[in-house]
Enzyme design. Structure first.
Site, PDB file in Angstrom:
ATOM      1  N   CYS A 372       0.847  -1.204   0.000  1.00 24.63           N
ATOM      2  CA  CYS A 372       0.000   0.000   0.000  1.00 24.63           C
ATOM      3  C   CYS A 372       0.882   1.253   0.000  1.00 24.63           C
ATOM      4  CB  CYS A 372      -0.930  -0.026   1.212  1.00 24.63           C
ATOM      5  SG  CYS A 372      -1.860   1.504   1.449  1.00 24.63           S
ATOM      6  N   CYS A 375       0.048   3.783   2.795  1.00 23.63           N
ATOM      7  CA  CYS A 375       0.510   3.286   4.099  1.00 23.63           C
ATOM      8  C   CYS A 375       1.974   3.640   4.314  1.00 23.63           C
ATOM      9  CB  CYS A 375       0.320   1.773   4.181  1.00 23.63           C
ATOM     10  SG  CYS A 375      -1.402   1.227   4.021  1.00 23.63           S
TER      11      CYS A 375
END
Length: 740
Positions: A372, A375
């Protein structure tokens, strides 16, 4: 008003209408309109006035039946007489008005027909234009199809030429091998050979010639040819395979030679003639590979491969797990706690907090995944918040680390990454979905008991007593890791330097201490990079709103922070480090080594920093090139040619991406070809550059050992691509010389 009075007024109106009809100065349409009105009035007057006259005449004939007085009777007779005169005038103009009415109707009808014809003409014109547009569109489509067909035909012809070249090569090779076999057979039988000096070919008897031809035909079908495979470690192996076989089959043969199950098809990267051979379903000969050619192979290792240095031994793994479980019983404070045992470990932490004195302590849990991007972008801020707010426990859960963490994410109904759950008193009290730095900071600050009102990051850091240079250095580390390339890092650093240098030179000017958040240049060059805003906050900028300008979001530096005595010195060190990295000035070594900012910019010198090797390794290679006088002179020439510099940047990207086709195209450029020939013709320079490239440029585990292995594999792949391209060019030159 009496009926007779209205009748008299109608007679007057009738008279006026007749005058207008007789007036030639009036328009024809108006005269006809008045005529129509007069006709209508006359019909009404005749009936009404006739009744009045009948009753008046009856009173004169029989006084006993008299209805009107004498004066009234006189008025009736006068009105009757007046109407009779007007009727005579009406009769005289009646024919003229009727003719005029018909002419006007004809003109009206003619105009209507003309309007209809014009409307029809316009419709026909629009239809004609629509058809013309359709014809042009059809012609364009036909031309596009023709061009596509020609392009397809050219591609097929090119493929056919390659296949024909391979076929001829195979035929010639088979022919030579057959001639050698026949010659050896004839020699073993003691038969004499006749040699044609012109053709330089062995002539045999018809019977043996037919047998040899049949044997050659049998060998053409399913014949296996030899290709060489050279690994990045310098090992060479010979593979016997049909040229019509697939690349997947070739990889399987290589895997068997290398050791079978230790490798997979995805981990084998093949290159030939400077190009990556990636399509598993394509044939070997479709890539221009001929028998006897050398294919270069690079073996990329899996992250979970036992031979990878990043993989820990079983005993080490068990030791780390036991240590994590032991530490998980304590309450996380001051740093992010990384969970590895799912719900059991999280429940243990929540239970420890509930049983402690600070039972209302907030716990923020970050659910993320390694793939991600958001993230990874918000991770530095998450680490920073853990240090800023030690009275709030921050936990990170990698949902793909193991099944326990994955099950915890499913139980918590996590549907997107990153997702932040705030626990208090063993219950979820708030949820944040997505990488929203402002929302995350304000949420963590709101649950902090030591920070009232949510103090800004710059104030919190400044209160810790940490030096300005140290704060800036840490922020630059985050910025460097958040930039995709060295060019992005340099651009962002120069933008940062511009802002703080203006503040250092004009500390009392508010316009230099205020940055509009919506400024396009600020967003593109600095704010959009992970760690860009954190660098400004390290200097003391605060994220706030300008109440005097419609509550616009701004970054504002207080006057006290602008007058920081360290600010000019930090600006000077950052400027010198960036100049040295760009090669724009030869700053003294003492200054470079004395500044910790030199390591963050990749200039080298001084004690190693976490990002020193990230951009510093390229300088050693540049220094090796600039040490050669010929290369230095050429570099000066390239600096004055923007197109040449663009080609160099494209070549760098092609080398990084393994794009052999782009490198082959760039070789057609005279400037780039001369640069490549100069480098290839100077073995000493190539050796120095190779040594510089292989030197560990101060990298201190920026991404763990796995990152170093990836860089090593990339370097090996680039070397394999370069060697395959060089060998292919040498073979091509050899073929041309043979033909000449």
């Amino acid at each position: 008003m009496s009926l007779f009075r209205r009748t008299e007024q109608s007679i007057d109106t009738f008279e006026q209408l007749l005058k207008t009809c007789s007036d030639a100065s009036q328009s024809d349409s108006h005269r006809v309109e008045c005529y129509a009105q007069s006709s209508s009035i006359l019909a009404q007057l005749s009936a009404t006035l006739s009744e009045f006259t009948r009753k008046a005449q009856l009173g004169l004939n029989n006084p006993s039946q008299k209805l009107y007085g004498d004066s009234m009777c006189n008025r009736i007779f006068e009105a009757h007489s007046k109407l009779k005169k007007q009727e005579e005038i009406y009769e005289t103009i009646k024919d003229e008005m009727e003719m005029l009415k018909k002419e006007l109707e004809k003109e009206k009808m003619k105009k209507y027909e003309e309007d209809m014809a014009e409307m029809k003409r316009k419709e026909e014109e629009a239809e004609r234009m629509r058809k013309a547009q359709e014809e042009r569109e059809n012609e364009r489509k036909k031309e596009q199809e023709r061009m596509e067909e020609e392009e397809k035909k050219k591609k097929e012809e090119e493929e056919e030429r390659v296949r024909e070249k391979v076929r001829k090569f195979r035929e010639n090779r088979l022919k030579k091998e057959e001639e050698k076999k026949n010659a050896a057979a004839m020699k073993s039988k003691g038969m004499k050979l006749s040699v044609d000096p012109k053709a330089k070919q062995v002539q045999i008897k018809p019977k043996e010639e037919k047998a040899g031809r049949n044997a050659a035909v049998e060998q053409v079908s399913g014949v296996k040819e030899m290709v060489k495979v050279r690994t990045a470690m310098g090992d060479t192996m010979e593979i016997m395979i049909e040229m019509s076989a697939s690349v997947e089959k070739l990889k399987l043969e290589i895997m068997e030679k290398l050791g079978g199950e230790k490798y997979s098809k995805e981990n084998l990267i093949l290159s030939y003639a400077g190009k990556i051979v990636s399509d598993l379903n394509s044939t070997i000969e479709s890539h221009g590979i001929v028998p006897g050619a050398t294919i270069y192979c690079v073996v990329a290792k899996d992250n979970d491969d036992e031979s990878t240095p990043a993989a820990a031994s079983n005993s080490e793994t068990e030791q780390q797990n036991s240590q994590t479980k032991t530490e998980s019983a304590s309450i996380p404070s001051g740093s992010v706690c990384h969970l590895s045992d799912g719900a059991a470990e999280l429940n243990l932490i929540l239970s420890s907090i509930k049983e402690s004195e600070s039972s209302d302590r907030a716990v923020v849990v970050d659910y993320s995944a390694p793939w991600c991007g958001p993230c990874r972008a918000i991770e530095p801020l998450y680490e920073q918040l853990a240090a800023e707010f030690p009275d709030v426990s921050l936990i990170h859960i990698n949902t793909e680390l193991n099944p326990a963490n994955a099950q915890l994410a499913r139980t918590a109904a996590v549907r997107a990454y990153p997702t932040f759950h705030v626990y208090q008193n063993y219950a979820i009290v708030e949820t944040i979905t997505g990488a929203n730095p402002q929302k995350l900071r304000s949420t963590v600050a709101s649950y902090s008991t030591s920070v009232q009102g949510g103090s800004s990051s710059s104030s919190s850091v400044a209160a810790s007593g940490e030096s300005l240079q140290s704060r800036v250095m840490k922020a630059l580390v985050v910025l460097k890791t958040g930039c995709a390339s060295n060019d992005e890092f340099v651009q962002a650093s120069n933008t940062l330097l511009m802002y703080v240098k203006n503040v250092a030179e004009n500390p009392t000017e508010v316009k230099y201490r205020r940055i509009r958040w919506n400024n396009a240049g600020f967003q593109n060059r600095l704010a959009s990079k992970t760690g860009g805003v954190e660098c400004l906050k390290a200097f003391g900028f605060e994220d706030t709103v300008d109440s005097s300008n419609n509550n616009e979001r701004v970054l504002l530096l207080s006057e006290s922070a602008a007058n920081n005595r360290e600010l000019p010195n930090v600006c000077r060190h950052l400027e010198q480090a960036l100049k040295q990295f760009n090669g724009q000035s030869s700053a003294p070594a003492a200054v470079a080594s004395g500044s910790s900012l030199a390591g963050a910019s990749g200039s080298g010198g001084g004690s190693p920093s976490p990002v020193q090797g990230g951009v510093g390794g390229g300088n050693r290679m540049v220094d090796a090139m600039m040490a050669d006088p010929q290369m230095s002179a050429m570099a000066q020439e390239l600096m004055g040619d923007p197109s040449a510099m663009a080609q160099l940047m494209e070549a760098q990207r092609a080398m990084q991406n393994g794009d052999g086709a782009a490198l082959a195209r760039l070789r057609e450029s005279p400037v780039f070809a001369r640069l490549a020939n100069t480098m290839m013709g100077n073995p000493e320079l190539m050796q120095r550059m190779g040594n510089a490239a292989n030197t560990n440029g101060g990298m201190e585990n920026t991404g763990g050992e796995n990152q170093e292995m990836d860089d090593e594999e990339e370097r090996m792949l680039q070397q394999a691509l370069q060697m395959s391209l060089e060998e292919f060019n040498e073979n091509q030159e050899g073929e041309q010389k043979k033909q000449e």
